[in-house]
Design an enzyme around this catalytic site. Structure first.
Site, PDB file in Angstrom:
ATOM      1  N   GLU A 101      -0.681   0.363  -0.345  1.00  0.00           N
ATOM      2  CA  GLU A 101      -1.362   1.531  -0.905  1.00  0.00           C
ATOM      3  C   GLU A 101      -1.316   1.563  -2.436  1.00  0.00           C
ATOM      4  OE1 GLU A 101       0.107   4.996   1.162  1.00  0.00           O
ATOM      5  OE2 GLU A 101      -0.754   4.341   3.066  1.00  0.00           O
TER       6      GLU A 101
ATOM      7  N   GLU B  30      -1.958   0.289   8.804  1.00  0.00           N
ATOM      8  CA  GLU B  30      -1.303   1.506   9.266  1.00  0.00           C
ATOM      9  C   GLU B  30      -2.363   2.419   9.865  1.00  0.00           C
ATOM     10  OE1 GLU B  30       0.888   3.601   6.285  1.00  0.00           O
ATOM     11  OE2 GLU B  30       1.878   1.803   5.502  1.00  0.00           O
TER      12      GLU B  30
END
Length: 567
Positions: free
Chosen positions: A176, A295
């Protein structure tokens, strides 16, 4: 099941399964043959995340509440049908100063040990540099040279350590990625620089790293079109066939945390999911780029999985699994300890896992609801809209007893009608709470459960308390709370997220049926004006509502009942 005890037949069947693509992301029936990298990524389906462990920020891997990893954990994961594991590691906290940024040898040894255990269980490993993204990498705009040097040193050491590990170890550059204080255009350039540096460092170490599959994220690991386009430009410049892309998906945000009236997986939430996978498919998969959903889950799960109503969450995971499978995306379920109990190795929500497991290979039928509320003394016919998702209905069961179509119930198209006579029998003496369980079985996939619940309009009582501790005495009378609205007398919205009257479940309010109260959290009162009455409207899943007024006077809160109305 450990490799040492596998039979030759089992190994042969596993190889055949991968070869024919059973359980792996769907490939087009015609068109280019999959590349070596696509085969590696396809064989990873399905995957699981070892979250909040080696990535935990603190003294060691137990800092965020999970036990130390053992090989038995990977044994259990493999037995549950997973073929890969993503191992997030937060490295910077274990590094020495510049210029070498030497990683603590004990940390490297531990990471290698854990990776080795996963490999011993025939699991492909995705090794990911994790919370470093917000702990120091995000400072790249103002500390460009220092951050880049540390990033290169980090991957130099990891690449050297895993240089000779098998091709079933993949590297992911950074989790991220984000950059403080700059706009998207600048962020895209910085991420490109990091991804290129990662590629250069790893490839230069040689050995198996020369052709190892390297995984590159989008900005914020997001599936927005501009994010994807920027990553494609990096792929084009690198021109390396052994690359894969990754993104994350936690659903349409209001649904994912249950705010702004997003308590259902409705058409808006569904379209958000479709949009994410369509963009990824059209932008990356269509170009032959293998894609890993590194994810996925729902953001509300970080508090507890009850933030989202059970049936609505099941519909989300069923739909997501279908879209991933049909677009050829490998999925890696995020689990920070809230799903698999890492001591007993049992699923905390077996029904949720059953839905996810089924979605790896097929669709399952669902329905408009998994709850049917029956009012004592006023039992009426009720309907449920089935969503077969390409299946056919094979029967309706009350417990283990198969009910008779035309006598016990009727099915017209997708409309299931449950007559008052059946519901009256199921609810018996009219007690509150769950009274029976109906199950719709379909031609494939998992059955759909419908709780038959005796319920009446909830009753709330007056109360006093403080902004730090306020609860409303509530006789739920079998009903279940869906959401809460908050408005001032002039109709404007009160409390956090002032752009909506519907407040965030559990963050601002939470039902406690066992204690018989509805809690109003300090976070709610933190953004409520002093001396201004707030009208709360509680929406229950039966359709009933209850209205209540709270008044804050400094740290003191007074609550008064207004009405309770049937839906």
């Amino acid at each position: 099941m450990r490799r040492a005890v596998r039979t030759t037949l089992a190994a042969a069947l596993a190889a055949l399964t991968v070869a024919v693509g059973v359980g792996a992301p769907a490939q087009a029936e015609s068109g280019p043959r999959p590349t070596a990298a696509e085969k590696v990524v396809a064989a990873m389906q399905p995957g699981w995340n070892l979250g909040n462990t080696l990535d935990a920020v603190g003294a060691d891997e137990t800092a965020w509440g999970n036990p130390r990893v053992t090989q038995d954990l990977f044994d259990a994961i493999e037995d549950e049908g997973f073929r890969s594991v993503r191992i997030p590691v937060t490295i910077g906290q274990h590094e020495g100063p510049a210029p070498d940024h030497t990683i603590d040898p004990a940390t490297l040894d531990r990471v290698e040990e854990v990776v080795g255990w996963a490999l011993d269980e025939d699991l492909t490993v995705l090794l990911d540099v994790h919370h470093d993204s917000w702990m120091w990498v995000n400072q790249m705009p103002t500390r460009h040279d220092e951050v880049l040097a540390q990033f290169r040193a980090t991957w130099q050491q990891l690449a050297d350590r895993f240089r000779d590990h098998p091709r079933t170890v993949l590297f992911e550059s950074i989790n991220e990625p984000q950059f403080a204080g700059v706009d998207d255009a600048q962020s895209y350039a910085l991420l490109d620089e990091l991804n290129v540096a990662f590629h250069e460092v790893v490839r230069a170490t040689g050995g198996r790293n020369a052709e190892r599959v390297l995984v590159l994220p989008t900005l914020h690991t997001d599936s927005g079109q501009a994010r994807l386009d920027s990553l494609v430009a990096t792929f084009d410049a690198l021109d390396d066939p052994n690359l894969a892309a990754t993104f994350h998906y936690y659903g349409y945000w209001p649904f994912s945390v249950n705010v702004a009236g997003g308590d259902r997986y409705d058409a808006t939430a569904q379209q958000d999911t479709v949009g994410a996978f369509t963009r990824v498919s059209d932008t990356l998969r269509a170009r032959g780029v293998p894609v890993i959903l590194g994810e996925y889950g729902l953001l509300g799960f970080d508090r507890h999985t009850g933030t989202i109503e059970q049936g609505e969450k099941l519909k989300f995971f069923e739909h997501l699994g279908h879209l991933a499978r049909t677009t050829g995306v490998t999925t890696m379920w995020w689990d920070n300890g809230q799903h698999l109990d890492r001591t007993s190795f049992q699923w905390r929500d077996p029904e949720l896992f059953a839905q996810i497991e089924s979605s790896w290979k097929r669709r399952s039928g669902t329905a408009s609801t998994d709850q049917m509320f029956v009012r004592p003394g006023a039992v009426v016919d009720q309907q449920v809209t089935l969503q077969p998702n390409g299946t056919t209905v094979t029967g309706l069961y009350a417990g283990s007893k198969k009910l008779r179509a035309g006598r016990d119930y009727t099915l017209a198209g997708d409309t299931l009608t449950l007559p008052a006579a059946l519901l009256g029998r199921l609810t018996g003496d009219g007690a509150y709470g769950p009274q029976a369980e109906l199950t719709v079985r379909f031609s494939k996939g998992v059955p759909w459960r419908i709780d038959v619940v005796g319920a009446d309009t909830p009753v709330l009582e007056a109360a006093t308390g403080t902004t730090d501790a306020f609860s409303i005495p509530t006789d739920f009378r079998g009903d279940r709370l869906a959401t809460m609205e908050a408005r001032y007398a002039d109709g404007t919205n009160a409390g956090p997220h002032g752009w909506t009257s519907f407040k965030e479940f559990d963050v601002t309010f939470a039902p406690d049926e066992v204690a018989g109260v509805i809690l109003l959290r300090p976070a709610f009162f933190a953004e409520v004006a002093d001396g201004a009455p707030v009208t709360l409207t509680f929406h229950f899943w039966s359709g009933d509502r209850a209205t209540y007024t709270v008044l804050r006077d400094g740290t003191t809160v007074t609550g008064t009942t207004v009405t309770g109305t049937a839906g």
